[in-house]
Design an enzyme around this catalytic site. Structure first.
Site, short mmCIF file in Angstrom:
data_model
loop_
_atom_site.label_atom_id
_atom_site.label_comp_id
_atom_site.label_asym_id
_atom_site.label_seq_id
_atom_site.Cartn_x
_atom_site.Cartn_y
_atom_site.Cartn_z
N ASP A 1 0.88 -1.17 0.00
CA ASP A 1 0.00 0.00 0.00
C ASP A 1 0.92 1.21 0.00
O ASP A 1 1.78 1.34 0.87
CB ASP A 1 -0.87 0.02 1.27
CG ASP A 1 -1.93 -1.06 1.29
OD1 ASP A 1 -2.00 -1.85 0.33
OD2 ASP A 1 -2.70 -1.12 2.26
N ASP B 1 -13.20 -4.30 -1.16
CA ASP B 1 -12.93 -3.91 0.23
C ASP B 1 -14.20 -4.09 1.06
O ASP B 1 -14.87 -3.11 1.41
CB ASP B 1 -12.50 -2.44 0.28
CG ASP B 1 -11.25 -2.18 -0.54
OD1 ASP B 1 -10.21 -2.75 -0.24
OD2 ASP B 1 -11.35 -1.40 -1.51
#
Ligand code: 1PR
Length: 546
Positions: free
Chosen positions: A237, A396
């Protein structure tokens, strides 16, 4: 520097191939029209995506005869992926478009009754030459990266009787042609440029014209067992910290700021980290630009340079996510279509793009319009141009607990992780903008919609599990796997090697991803793979550079 010619005939993410060739000390020149084919001494026909699309472009541009002539002339020729498929007579992917017919046989779609399609991952290329000889450096103890839905079924002796040496791989119960070689021709269904040192060895043998060499054994390499290995992905990330530097970060349930001073957690530099995971044996590396929902001028897209640098030395598939959507460019005041954004990434070295928020919006519209496919969504346009295998959808989801399944219209699972009031059921709500907004769409609705739109793979995160080191959400993974045929990558919650073993043993997931445990240096990818091997799970071992 010696020169190799590459044929430029269709959209394709071929940057990786150029990088691999350059790494081996050769330079690339592009053939841009049929009359230039004759000037090539060594010619490579790359190709990704749809057989019909590629072969139609190829034929319409007038390449069929010049390329056949090159092959007949005895000059070195290599086909990769659609480049091997082109040599056969045709493919069930589009029966009306003929292949070149250099080799007898047709491509058929993999059966998806017991396995995911596309076939994505590291598999064998075992040659039919017995004994101590290797064909173009292919070794029975190496693994190579494949990504395709169609293949030529292997029938013993059939191609061999025409003089072809065949390397095979096995997917489920289906044995198929992984590579073929005869005289001046080598063609591989796998991507040598994405197959680490094993793939570079094949590419080098071809460039140097070393069709057969003594078989040397790598003492570190894995077993000679055929079949797909368990795929381990390292995920980074990435975002800018408050000082403006791009850093690898990691959240707890998506919160990436330190509790103590509210600073963005800094776990290292993206390019260095990616290189490190490649050397540890990661089968793929994924970058997620986690603040992509902010508008940035296109030319400043921070991940382009990260990709360029990583792709020059990291020869495994690279995925990039974050901001793949129609994007308003504040500098040019123009809305840039998602396909154009994706193209920038592919040209910088990405092999796949991962779409998050935009996929949720597209799925909502799909249901609102009674499941109409418009052909205009990011998923559809990118999948059409680059092939389904190049489009990952990153999900997500977040748990929403309910007392009974019939108290919601959403798809629920029965859970052993009870809710705050002891609820035994939950559904998974999709979120956008990195978990900041929850939508009234469940994960099963999302994955089935994006599969229909042409996505090739699902990256399945779980906000409840992210950064907890408590293991993957097996209940979520099982329910998504039961809903789609495309491969699913398990993500969120990995804290040790046993969690990887557990997800492979207790679900039929196709790949598993880890982030925090690798970034913090608690485990290396290599250690995880060693533990999996001890439990009898087949993995690809990192091979030393060529
Ligand atoms: O919506 O298309 O622009 O894409 C944004 C992308 O950025 C999405 O793929 C979304 O998942 C990701 N993202 C956005 N915000 C965050 C955040 O953490 N604040 N990260 C974020 C998502 C999930 C995984 C993580 C696993 C494994 N992170 O990347 O690596 O959960 O972690 P673990 O092994 O440490 O548990 P768009």
């Amino acid at each position: 520097m010696p020169t190799v010619h590459l044929l430029d005939y269709a959209a394709g993410n071929v940057r990786s191939l150029v990088n691999a060739i350059e790494k081996l000390g050769w330079q690339v020149e592009w053939i841009k029209s049929p009359d230039e084919v004759a000037k090539a001494q060594t010619l490579i026909l790359p190709g990704v995506g749809h057989f019909g699309h590629c072969l139609t472009q190829f034929a319409n541009a007038g390449y069929v005869e010049p390329v056949k002539q090159h092959i007949r002339s005895g000059k070195p020729f290599m086909g990769i992926c659609v480049g091997i498929q082109a040599l056969f007579e045709g493919s069930d992917e589009n029966s009306s478009v003929p292949g070149l017919g250099v080799i007898k046989g047709r491509l058929e779609r993999f059966r998806d009754d017991e396995k995911s399609v596309p076939h994505i991952g590291w598999n064998s290329a075992n040659t039919s030459l017995k004994g101590e000889e290797s064909v173009y450096g292919m070794r029975p103890d190496s693994k190579y990266y494949y990504v395709h839905s169609y293949a030529v079924p292997y029938r013993e002796g059939e191609l061999e009787k025409d003089g072809w040496t065949v390397a095979t791989a096995k997917y489920g119960s289906e044995q198929f042609v992984g590579a073929v070689a005869r005289d001046n021709v080598l063609a591989t269904q796998f991507h040598p440029e994405k197959s680490g040192a094993a793939g570079l060895r094949v590419l080098r043998a071809f460039l140097e014209g070393k069709q057969s060499q003594p078989l040397t054994k790598d003492p570190h390499s894995a077993s000679t067992k055929e079949g797909l290995t368990r795929r381990i992905i390292a995920c980074l990330d990435v975002r800018a910290n408050d000082q403006g530097d791009l850093v690898v970060t990691k959240g707890d349930q998506y919160d990436v700021r330190e509790k103590s001073d509210n600073a963005v957690r800094n776990l290292g530099k993206p390019v260095e980290k990616a290189q490190q995971y490649y050397e540890q044996g990661a089968d793929e590396v994924t970058f997620l630009n986690i603040t992509s929902f902010r508008d940035t001028p296109l030319k400043d897209m921070p991940m382009l340079e990260v990709l360029r640098q990583t792709a020059a030395t990291t020869f495994v598939p690279l995925t990039i996510g974050g901001g793949i959507r129609d994007t308003f460019d504040p500098e040019t005041q123009r809305t840039v279509p998602a396909l154009e954004v994706a193209t920038l990434y592919f040209k910088s070295g990405a092999d796949k793009v991962s779409i998050g928020s935009d996929a949720v919006t597209a799925a909502e519209q799909y249901y609102a319009s009674d499941r109409t496919l418009t052909g205009k969504t990011a998923i559809e346009t990118i999948s059409e141009a680059y092939g389904a295998q190049a489009v990952v959808v990153s999900v997500d989801p977040k748990r929403v607990y309910v007392s009974t399944p019939d108290s919601t219209t959403h798809n629920t699972v029965e859970t052993s992780m009870l809710g705050p009031s002891g609820e035994k059921h939950c559904w998974y709500a999709c979120t956008i903008k990195g978990g900041r907004e929850t939508r009234d769409l469940d994960v099963i609705q999302l994955v089935t919609a994006v599969e229909a739109m042409g996505a090739g793979e699902i990256l399945l995160n779980c906000i409840d599990k992210d950064g907890t080191n408590s293991g993957f959400d097996l209940e979520l993974i099982r329910s998504v796997k039961a809903a789609v045929k495309i491969p699913v990558i398990a993500s969120s919650g990995a804290g040790n090697a046993d969690h990887f073993a557990e997800v492979f043993e207790k679900t039929n997931v196709d790949a598993a991803l880890g982030a925090g445990m690798f970034h913090r240096g608690e485990w290396t990818v290599k250690q995880v793979k060693e533990e999996l091997e001890k439990k009898g799970l087949m993995v690809r071992r990192f091979e030393e550079d060529v």
